[in-house]
Design a protein around this motif. Structure first.
Motif, PDB file in Angstrom:
ATOM      1  N   GLY A   1      15.969  -0.780 -21.058  1.00 15.24           N
ATOM      2  CA  GLY A   1      15.288  -0.114 -22.159  1.00 15.24           C
ATOM      3  C   GLY A   1      15.223   1.381 -21.914  1.00 15.24           C
ATOM      4  O   GLY A   1      15.370   1.855 -20.793  1.00 15.24           O
ATOM      5  N   VAL A   2      14.999   2.144 -22.975  1.00 13.61           N
ATOM      6  CA  VAL A   2      14.923   3.601 -22.863  1.00 13.61           C
ATOM      7  C   VAL A   2      13.540   3.986 -22.351  1.00 13.61           C
ATOM      8  O   VAL A   2      12.518   3.662 -22.968  1.00 13.61           O
ATOM      9  N   VAL A   3      13.491   4.676 -21.214  1.00  9.25           N
ATOM     10  CA  VAL A   3      12.220   5.090 -20.630  1.00  9.25           C
ATOM     11  C   VAL A   3      11.522   6.068 -21.574  1.00  9.25           C
ATOM     12  O   VAL A   3      12.112   7.049 -22.018  1.00  9.25           O
ATOM     13  N   GLY A   4      10.265   5.779 -21.882  1.00 10.57           N
ATOM     14  CA  GLY A   4       9.496   6.618 -22.796  1.00 10.57           C
ATOM     15  C   GLY A   4       9.543   6.155 -24.230  1.00 10.57           C
ATOM     16  O   GLY A   4       8.747   6.600 -25.052  1.00 10.57           O
ATOM     17  N   ASN A   5      10.468   5.241 -24.551  1.00  9.68           N
ATOM     18  CA  ASN A   5      10.568   4.686 -25.902  1.00  9.68           C
ATOM     19  C   ASN A   5       9.932   3.305 -25.892  1.00  9.68           C
ATOM     20  O   ASN A   5      10.529   2.330 -25.429  1.00  9.68           O
TER      21      ASN A   5
ATOM     22  N   VAL B   1      -0.997   7.795 -29.144  1.00  7.78           N
ATOM     23  CA  VAL B   1       0.156   8.313 -29.882  1.00  7.78           C
ATOM     24  C   VAL B   1       1.039   9.031 -28.865  1.00  7.78           C
ATOM     25  O   VAL B   1       0.656  10.085 -28.338  1.00  7.78           O
ATOM     26  N   ALA B   2       2.223   8.462 -28.588  1.00  3.56           N
ATOM     27  CA  ALA B   2       3.059   8.961 -27.493  1.00  3.56           C
ATOM     28  C   ALA B   2       4.061  10.007 -27.964  1.00  3.56           C
ATOM     29  O   ALA B   2       4.575   9.951 -29.089  1.00  3.56           O
ATOM     30  N   ASN B   3       4.377  10.942 -27.046  1.00  2.00           N
ATOM     31  CA  ASN B   3       5.470  11.871 -27.312  1.00  2.00           C
ATOM     32  C   ASN B   3       6.788  11.251 -26.846  1.00  2.00           C
ATOM     33  O   ASN B   3       6.832  10.087 -26.439  1.00  2.00           O
ATOM     34  N   GLY B   4       7.856  12.008 -26.863  1.00  2.00           N
ATOM     35  CA  GLY B   4       9.164  11.476 -26.523  1.00  2.00           C
ATOM     36  C   GLY B   4       9.299  11.006 -25.089  1.00  2.00           C
ATOM     37  O   GLY B   4      10.177  10.205 -24.767  1.00  2.00           O
ATOM     38  N   ALA B   5       8.423  11.481 -24.223  1.00  2.00           N
ATOM     39  CA  ALA B   5       8.448  11.076 -22.820  1.00  2.00           C
ATOM     40  C   ALA B   5       7.528   9.888 -22.540  1.00  2.00           C
ATOM     41  O   ALA B   5       7.404   9.458 -21.401  1.00  2.00           O
ATOM     42  N   GLY B   6       6.893   9.376 -23.603  1.00  2.00           N
ATOM     43  CA  GLY B   6       5.998   8.235 -23.424  1.00  2.00           C
ATOM     44  C   GLY B   6       4.613   8.610 -22.943  1.00  2.00           C
ATOM     45  O   GLY B   6       3.878   7.759 -22.430  1.00  2.00           O
ATOM     46  N   VAL B   7       4.225   9.873 -23.123  1.00  2.00           N
ATOM     47  CA  VAL B   7       2.911  10.349 -22.685  1.00  2.00           C
ATOM     48  C   VAL B   7       2.024  10.543 -23.904  1.00  2.00           C
ATOM     49  O   VAL B   7       2.442  11.122 -24.913  1.00  2.00           O
ATOM     50  N   CYS B   8       0.790  10.064 -23.818  1.00  2.00           N
ATOM     51  CA  CYS B   8      -0.172  10.215 -24.904  1.00  2.00           C
ATOM     52  C   CYS B   8      -1.184  11.312 -24.567  1.00  2.00           C
ATOM     53  O   CYS B   8      -1.673  11.381 -23.429  1.00  2.00           O
ATOM     54  N   ALA B   9      -1.500  12.134 -25.548  1.00  2.00           N
ATOM     55  CA  ALA B   9      -2.476  13.204 -25.345  1.00  2.00           C
ATOM     56  C   ALA B   9      -3.880  12.626 -25.260  1.00  2.00           C
ATOM     57  O   ALA B   9      -4.168  11.556 -25.806  1.00  2.00           O
TER      58      ALA B   9
ATOM     59  N   ASN C   1       1.105  -6.457 -31.288  1.00  3.49           N
ATOM     60  CA  ASN C   1       1.467  -5.043 -31.088  1.00  3.49           C
ATOM     61  C   ASN C   1       2.263  -4.839 -29.809  1.00  3.49           C
ATOM     62  O   ASN C   1       1.873  -4.089 -28.915  1.00  3.49           O
ATOM     63  N   LYS C   2       3.407  -5.484 -29.706  1.00  3.51           N
ATOM     64  CA  LYS C   2       4.164  -5.457 -28.448  1.00  3.51           C
ATOM     65  C   LYS C   2       4.739  -4.075 -28.168  1.00  3.51           C
ATOM     66  O   LYS C   2       5.209  -3.376 -29.064  1.00  3.51           O
ATOM     67  N   ILE C   3       4.692  -3.719 -26.909  1.00  5.93           N
ATOM     68  CA  ILE C   3       5.127  -2.427 -26.397  1.00  5.93           C
ATOM     69  C   ILE C   3       6.073  -2.682 -25.234  1.00  5.93           C
ATOM     70  O   ILE C   3       5.795  -3.503 -24.363  1.00  5.93           O
ATOM     71  N   SER C   4       7.201  -1.978 -25.192  1.00 11.32           N
ATOM     72  CA  SER C   4       8.117  -2.093 -24.067  1.00 11.32           C
ATOM     73  C   SER C   4       7.859  -0.935 -23.109  1.00 11.32           C
ATOM     74  O   SER C   4       8.264   0.202 -23.357  1.00 11.32           O
ATOM     75  N   ALA C   5       7.163  -1.237 -22.020  1.00 12.90           N
ATOM     76  CA  ALA C   5       6.802  -0.210 -21.030  1.00 12.90           C
ATOM     77  C   ALA C   5       7.959  -0.048 -20.047  1.00 12.90           C
ATOM     78  O   ALA C   5       7.908  -0.520 -18.909  1.00 12.90           O
ATOM     79  N   ASN C   6       9.009   0.622 -20.476  1.00 12.47           N
ATOM     80  CA  ASN C   6      10.250   0.715 -19.713  1.00 12.47           C
ATOM     81  C   ASN C   6      10.143   1.653 -18.516  1.00 12.47           C
ATOM     82  O   ASN C   6       9.537   2.719 -18.593  1.00 12.47           O
ATOM     83  N   TRP C   7      10.758   1.232 -17.412  1.00 15.77           N
ATOM     84  CA  TRP C   7      10.981   2.094 -16.251  1.00 15.77           C
ATOM     85  C   TRP C   7      12.434   1.901 -15.838  1.00 15.77           C
ATOM     86  O   TRP C   7      13.119   1.020 -16.352  1.00 15.77           O
TER      87      TRP C   7
END
Length: 293
Positions: free
Chosen positions: A36-40, A120-128, A57-63
């Motif tokens: 998977g794409v990291v951060g997506n 709400v995540a940015n393109g790197a998968g980080v939420c403010a 609400n499934k989320i793919s927590a890719n590494w």
């Protein structure tokens, strides 16, 4: 009297508002090789089509599935901070080395101070951080389900069956994985284990029952500094891996807060997902769909 009634309804309204703002998420954590794409958080390439039901609400927590567990823990912490803080709660599903990553992260950081985020995540998968700067200790995790969990390591890594220069392979050596962190320290989060037994020709490298990559001692959360041979009840030549959280045949315990919910007595489930929610992830996915709500 009127003032008391007014205050009562105000409290009820505040409680309802808090509940209305709460969201549950189902985090899926991949194993070795990634995909998977990291951060997506919508990229489910490792497991299978994103259209398949796999929990609320499934989320793919890719590494990346190749670097060291310590270096990738920050990627997982980003996902946990995003979806498992504040009023939000998470169910977590892991496959293979994802179990080692989640276990390590909880043991090392489960008691740390986390910022509540706006999810709400940015393109790197980080939420403010959410407005107000609220903080909390650890994350809101209901439970973890782990298919073919490799927190106890794999003898394939010991034998050099994989590329030995890969940092994750070094972490997957049995003695290394078991000494990496305190596996009993889950911060009271339960791990529900799914152990597959459809081995293959090179299963002689793995003690007891295995899914062709991970032996029962790891997939079943068996405690100790070394692995061991654990089997289904039909096999008379090694001790049984027991269902539930209790000790295994022979008396060796499981790690604290680890419970075997599926032992593959029929030897049906192999290790790999096949990019289609296959193998030992299949029964775990069904349980996520049923229980992660």
């Amino acid at each position: 009297m009127r003032s008391w009634i007014k205050n009562f309804f105000l409290l009820c309204l505040l409680a309802w508002s808090a509940l209305a703002g709460a969201t549950n998420y189902s985090l899926w954590v991949n194993g070795r090789t990634g995909g998977g794409v990291v951060g997506n958080y919508a990229s489910f390439n490792y497991f299978g089509p994103a259209t398949v039901a796999a929990g609320v609400n499934k989320i793919s927590a890719n590494w990346d599935g190749r670097s060291s567990i310590a270096s990738q823990s920050g990627v997982l912490r980003n996902a946990l901070d995003c979806f498992c803080t504040g009023a939000n709660w998470c169910y977590i599903a892991t496959h293979s080395a994802g179990d080692l990553l989640v276990g390590y992260t909880l043991a090392q950081y489960g008691g740390s101070t986390r910022s509540v985020t706006a999810a709400v995540a940015n393109g790197a998968g980080v939420c403010a951080a959410a407005p107000g700067g609220a903080q909390q200790t650890g994350w809101n995790i209901k439970w973890v389900r782990s298919a073919a969990g490799s927190a106890g390591g794999s003898e394939l890594a010991d034998a050099g069956a994989w590329a030995i220069s890969e940092p994750l392979v070094q972490d997957q050596r049995v003695a290394t994985a078991r000494a990496m962190y305190n596996h009993n320290d889950t911060h009271n989060v339960w791990f529900y284990m799914y152990a597959g037994a459809r081995g293959t020709l090179y299963s002689f490298l793995l003690p007891g029952q295995d899914d062709e990559v991970i032996a029962y001692h790891s997939a079943g959360g068996v405690a100790g500094s070394a692995g061991g041979a654990y089997c289904n009840p039909s096999d008379w030549f090694c001790n049984d891996l027991t269902v539930g959280p209790g000790p295994n045949q022979g008396g060796r315990p499981k790690w604290a807060f680890h419970d075997v919910v599926l032992r593959d007595d029929g030897e049906r489930y192999r290790h790999y997902t096949g990019g289609n929610w296959d193998g030992i992830t299949a029964p775990m996915r069904r349980d996520m769909e049923l229980f992660a709500q």
